[in-house]
Design an enzyme around this catalytic site. Structure first.
Site, mmCIF file in Angstrom:
data_model
loop_
_atom_site.group_PDB
_atom_site.id
_atom_site.type_symbol
_atom_site.label_atom_id
_atom_site.label_comp_id
_atom_site.label_asym_id
_atom_site.label_seq_id
_atom_site.Cartn_x
_atom_site.Cartn_y
_atom_site.Cartn_z
ATOM 1 N N HIS A 162 0.833 -1.223 0.000
ATOM 2 C CA HIS A 162 0.000 0.000 0.000
ATOM 3 C C HIS A 162 0.864 1.269 0.000
ATOM 4 O O HIS A 162 0.434 2.315 0.484
ATOM 5 C CB HIS A 162 -0.962 0.039 1.197
ATOM 6 C CG HIS A 162 -1.666 -1.249 1.438
ATOM 7 N ND1 HIS A 162 -2.890 -1.553 0.884
ATOM 8 C CD2 HIS A 162 -1.299 -2.340 2.162
ATOM 9 C CE1 HIS A 162 -3.261 -2.768 1.263
ATOM 10 N NE2 HIS A 162 -2.302 -3.277 2.037
ATOM 11 N N SER A 283 13.825 22.261 -15.642
ATOM 12 C CA SER A 283 12.588 23.000 -15.853
ATOM 13 C C SER A 283 12.934 24.337 -16.489
ATOM 14 O O SER A 283 13.978 24.927 -16.188
ATOM 15 C CB SER A 283 11.902 23.207 -14.504
ATOM 16 O OG SER A 283 11.061 24.335 -14.565
ATOM 17 N N LYS A 289 15.183 22.437 -10.532
ATOM 18 C CA LYS A 289 14.566 21.151 -10.870
ATOM 19 C C LYS A 289 15.468 20.219 -11.685
ATOM 20 O O LYS A 289 16.192 20.644 -12.564
ATOM 21 C CB LYS A 289 13.278 21.379 -11.680
ATOM 22 C CG LYS A 289 12.114 21.927 -10.891
ATOM 23 C CD LYS A 289 11.640 21.024 -9.769
ATOM 24 C CE LYS A 289 10.905 19.789 -10.242
ATOM 25 N NZ LYS A 289 9.549 20.070 -10.699
ATOM 26 N N GLU A 296 9.478 8.696 -16.673
ATOM 27 C CA GLU A 296 8.110 9.200 -16.869
ATOM 28 C C GLU A 296 7.617 8.904 -18.278
ATOM 29 O O GLU A 296 6.473 8.507 -18.493
ATOM 30 C CB GLU A 296 8.052 10.712 -16.626
ATOM 31 C CG GLU A 296 8.059 11.076 -15.160
ATOM 32 C CD GLU A 296 8.183 12.585 -14.930
ATOM 33 O OE1 GLU A 296 7.744 13.043 -13.883
ATOM 34 O OE2 GLU A 296 8.722 13.295 -15.803
#
Ligand code: ARG
Length: 478
Positions: A162, A283, A289, A296
């Site tokens: 979980h 970014s 970033k 991804e």
């Protein structure tokens, strides 16, 4: 050439009017099916060779065809070939050019053959090669995982259920879980390849051909393990494509799950791993970033391949026997699946080899979240406490720990003894994350020693896979 037809079509004889320009564009597949050209040529060479052995072509005609096709192939490779939309697809482009180059012999190549069995043959030859290429990439990725599993067999990290810290595991064990997923993918590709490796050539348009063809010879020349037994089925079904894409979708699902973990692990909150700069991007607005774009995108590309699977299932579902033009639509989803899977595997092989692991951070995280609570319960059971009671005792200790902001490992003996008199000094052997992990030393368990055994077995398995030819088992004895 008919002056009204700027390019005469191989099937043009029956037609009085030229094809509408829109229709030509709508029906053409040459923009994408040209990638099948090496297989189309290979199939034609085998077909011509067979036609010569049964006396349909002379040896001179056969040699002219083969030389002509070799010349065309050389020109395509050198970028000297221009494909024509008016000639619809790869099959007609090649045949028309062959005839332009060698004359009458070129016009005889299509004897006893149709584009229907031709395209099915091309697709199977192509897919067989691509399956082998994917299997080779997969084996490389599996080796990277085995190396990491071996190097990190002792590294302790939290195991999750979980997405909550559950029990400590070794990173090596986690890597071997990834390895197992990929092993099943590899087995599925091998299995699916057996059903790809059937030869439809000889089915002609749908009913077979009246020429005394020798299908065993063409199958042998093309390295097919088996020959299709029904011409109607062989020209029409694309279940081998669907099956391949289903296997690919599962592989992409696994890569997507792995990606999800890498994305989480590389976040500041987890801090378990760092993906090398070369595999991240920044970014345009936030200077600090460093984003895990590669995993991804792999996660995102999984969606495309699953979509292709659905498209192919829908493409097939209402088709009556035998060939229908719908099947031209099988190519783009299949080609994109292959490109996507190969690119994802390639980038994973490179990226995983450069990931740095923060062992201290992983261990520290495994110490949090009461991850050895089950070990304490098992300890109490060994001291004679029934498991349900042990579960309740440890539950109380955890509640106390939450209130006092202390993990079980940070409590002293008297503190622990308030929950059960059965707790003695040896409890600290099991409360440590190292003790917890080491105690799970059975086949399939997380202990370092078991991880190393699993790696050894896997290396042997991988070696036998790469030395045993993928062929075998598909032959229908024809
Ligand atoms: N481009 C076609 C395809 O991909 C080749 C077969 C065409 N056959 C036909 N009967 N029109 O399916």
């Amino acid at each position: 050439m008919n002056p009204e037809h700027p390019v005469s079509k191989p099937w043009g004889g029956r037609f009085a009017a030229p094809t509408e320009g829109l229709v030509e564009t709508f029906t053409a597949s040459i923009d994408f099916d040209q990638r099948l050209y090496p297989y189309d040529i290979q199939g034609s060479v085998a077909h011509a060779t067979m036609l010569a052995t049964i006396g349909v072509l002379t040896n001179e005609e056969r040699d002219a065809i083969i030389r002509g096709l070799e010349g065309i192939q050389a020109d395509i490779i050198a970028g000297r070939f221009s494909w024509s939309k008016a000639l619809e697809d790869v099959h007609m482009n090649l045949e028309a050019e062959l005839t332009r180059r060698i004359g009458t012999a070129g016009k005889k190549l299509h004897t006893g053959r149709s584009r229907n069995d031709q395209v099915a043959t091309d697709l199977r030859l192509y897919l067989r090669d691509e399956t082998d290429a994917i299997l080779a990439h997969l084996a490389r990725l599996q080796r990277v995982l085995l190396d990491t599993a071996e190097a990190e067999s002792e590294t302790i990290m939290p195991g999750f259920t979980h997405l909550q810290i559950a029990q400590p595991v070794t990173l090596g064990h986690h890597m071997m879980a990834w390895f197992e997923m990929l092993t099943r993918d590899q087995q599925r590709f091998v299995d699916c390849r057996r059903r790809i490796n059937y030869m439809p050539l000889g089915s002609s348009a749908l009913a077979g051909t009246s020429y005394p063809i020798d299908r065993r010879l063409t199958a042998q020349l093309l390295g097919f393990e088996a020959i299709s037994e029904n011409s109607l089925d062989a020209v029409s079904d694309r279940d081998f494509v669907i099956e391949f894409v289903a296997v690919a979708a599962l592989l992409m699902t696994h890569l997507s799950r792995i990606s999800e973990e890498l994305i989480l692990w590389s976040s500041a909150q987890f801090g378990f791993v760092e993906i090398a700069d070369a595999f991240c991007t920044g970014s345009s607005i936030m200077p600090q970033k460093k984003n895990p774009d590669v995993p991804e995108l792999v996660r995102g590309k999984c969606a495309r391949v699953s979509g292709h699977l659905l498209a192919l299932l829908m493409l097939m579902k209402a088709q009556p026997l035998a060939y229908n033009r719908d099947n031209q639509e099988d190519k783009e989803p299949l080609f994109d699946t292959i490109d996507t899977v190969k690119a994802s595997l390639q980038i994973y092989i490179e990226m995983l080899s450069t990931v740095t692991i923060n062992r201290a951070r992983m261990r520290e995280s495994a110490m949090r979240g009461f991850s050895t609570a089950t070990d304490l319960a098992d300890y109490l059971v060994r001291k004679g406490v029934p498991f349900r009671d042990a579960h309740a005792i440890v539950g109380q200790a955890v509640r106390h720990g939450i209130a006092a902001n202390r993990d079980l490992t940070e409590m002293n003996l008297t503190e622990l003894q308030q929950f059960s008199e059965a707790i003695e000094h040896d409890v600290f052997d099991v409360l440590t994350v190292e003790g917890s992990v080491a105690s799970r030393a059975h086949l399939g368990g997380t202990a370092a020693v078991e991880v190393r055994r699993a790696v050894d077995r896997a290396r042997k398995r991988l070696r036998t896979c790469s030395t045993t030819p993928v062929a075998g088992g598909a032959s229908n004895g024809i």
